[in-house]
Write a protein that holds these residues in place. Structure first.
Motif, short mmCIF file in Angstrom:
data_model
loop_
_atom_site.label_atom_id
_atom_site.label_comp_id
_atom_site.label_asym_id
_atom_site.label_seq_id
_atom_site.Cartn_x
_atom_site.Cartn_y
_atom_site.Cartn_z
N MET A 1 0.78 -1.22 -0.10
CA MET A 1 -0.03 0.05 0.05
C MET A 1 0.63 1.13 -0.12
SD MET A 1 -2.84 1.06 -0.08
CE MET A 1 -4.05 2.21 0.33
N PHE A 2 1.91 1.24 0.92
CA PHE A 2 2.95 2.38 0.93
C PHE A 2 3.57 2.74 -0.44
CE2 PHE A 2 7.02 4.01 1.78
CZ PHE A 2 6.63 5.39 2.43
N THR A 3 4.15 1.47 -1.10
CA THR A 3 4.57 1.65 -2.19
C THR A 3 3.64 2.06 -3.23
OG1 THR A 3 6.03 -0.31 -1.69
CG2 THR A 3 6.15 0.38 -3.93
N LEU A 4 2.54 1.65 -3.28
CA LEU A 4 1.40 2.25 -4.25
C LEU A 4 1.29 3.68 -4.09
CD1 LEU A 4 -0.31 1.26 -6.80
CD2 LEU A 4 -2.07 1.09 -4.93
N ILE A 5 1.10 4.25 -2.70
CA ILE A 5 1.04 5.64 -2.63
C ILE A 5 2.22 6.50 -3.12
CG2 ILE A 5 0.62 7.18 -0.98
CD1 ILE A 5 -1.22 5.34 0.49
N MET A 6 3.39 5.95 -2.85
CA MET A 6 4.78 6.56 -3.33
C MET A 6 4.87 6.59 -4.69
SD MET A 6 5.71 7.92 -0.54
CE MET A 6 7.14 8.45 -1.25
N GLU A 7 4.28 5.62 -5.29
CA GLU A 7 4.48 5.56 -7.03
C GLU A 7 3.71 6.71 -7.58
OE1 GLU A 7 3.78 1.54 -8.09
OE2 GLU A 7 5.71 0.93 -7.47
N LYS A 8 2.29 6.74 -6.91
CA LYS A 8 1.41 7.61 -7.39
C LYS A 8 1.81 9.12 -7.10
CE LYS A 8 -1.63 4.90 -9.14
NZ LYS A 8 -1.75 4.83 -10.47
N ILE A 9 2.54 9.35 -6.11
CA ILE A 9 3.06 10.83 -5.51
C ILE A 9 4.20 10.98 -6.48
CG2 ILE A 9 4.05 12.06 -3.75
CD1 ILE A 9 2.09 10.76 -1.81
N SER A 10 4.98 9.96 -6.66
CA SER A 10 6.31 10.36 -7.26
C SER A 10 5.86 10.53 -8.99
CB SER A 10 7.23 9.16 -7.23
OG SER A 10 6.66 8.02 -7.77
N LEU A 11 4.88 9.91 -9.25
CA LEU A 11 4.54 10.25 -10.77
C LEU A 11 4.22 11.67 -10.97
CD1 LEU A 11 3.77 8.72 -13.42
CD2 LEU A 11 1.42 8.52 -12.45
N TYR A 12 3.41 12.32 -10.13
CA TYR A 12 3.20 14.08 -10.29
C TYR A 12 3.78 14.68 -9.62
CZ TYR A 12 -0.95 11.58 -12.29
OH TYR A 12 -1.93 10.71 -13.06
#
Length: 179
Positions: A1-12
């Protein structure tokens, strides 16, 4: 879950930061952003030409150092310490090179990505290490030299202690978050 959130944040994150900076400069500070950017790009080009020989020399020295096997000998002897703190030996060249050279450490990071992948534990640890440490000796040479500071006093020790703290924090955080 943390990794998924960080991937979305880092994308934008990067586009949002760039858009914010440009908008703030244009609308609040009334700066002609494009003209200032072009002037900076001209200066950056001349700076790049000046540092290319030093960069090539440093990359060759790093390549010779790594190809000679000296880094493997160093890793072999300090491997018990690395295992104790939870740091893979493959990340050690990054920890050694980062205070010396941003370009050299970027080359090592690229090599780690090619060999182990950016989403591997080694790739993530090297990435965090890259972001949490500084090119201490480059900063001392260039920035202190630009303002004619000859006696650096405690800057070397403070910079290296900050680098060690960044390296240990990268190891601790990556082991905590990704293992």
């Amino acid at each position: 879950m943390f990794t998924l959130i960080m991937e979305k944040i880092s994308l934008y994150a990067i586009p949002v930061i760039i858009l914010f900076i440009v908008s703030y400069a244009y609308f609040v500070k009334k700066v002609k952003v494009y003209e200032v950017f072009c002037d900076g790009a001209k200066e950056g080009f001349s700076t790049a030409i000046r540092i290319i020989p030093f960069l090539v020399a440093m990359l060759v020295a790093i390549g010779v150092f790594r190809s000679s096997g000296a880094i493997d000998v160093i890793i072999k002897y300090i491997n018990p310490i690395l295992e104790f703190i939870g740091m893979p030996g493959e990340v050690l060249p990054m920890a050694i090179m980062r205070p010396l050279s941003g370009g050299g450490s970027t080359g090592i990071l690229n090599d780690i990505f090619i060999t182990h992948g950016p989403d591997s534990m080694i790739g993530r640890m090297a990435s965090v290490m890259m972001g949490s440490t500084e090119t201490t000796f480059y900063v001392l040479a260039v920035y202190f030299g630009a303002v004619s500071i000859r006696k650096t006093r405690h800057a070397v020790v403070a910079g290296l202690l900050a680098d060690i703290a960044g390296i240990l924090a990268a190891v601790w955080i990556c082991n905590l978050m990704f293992s």
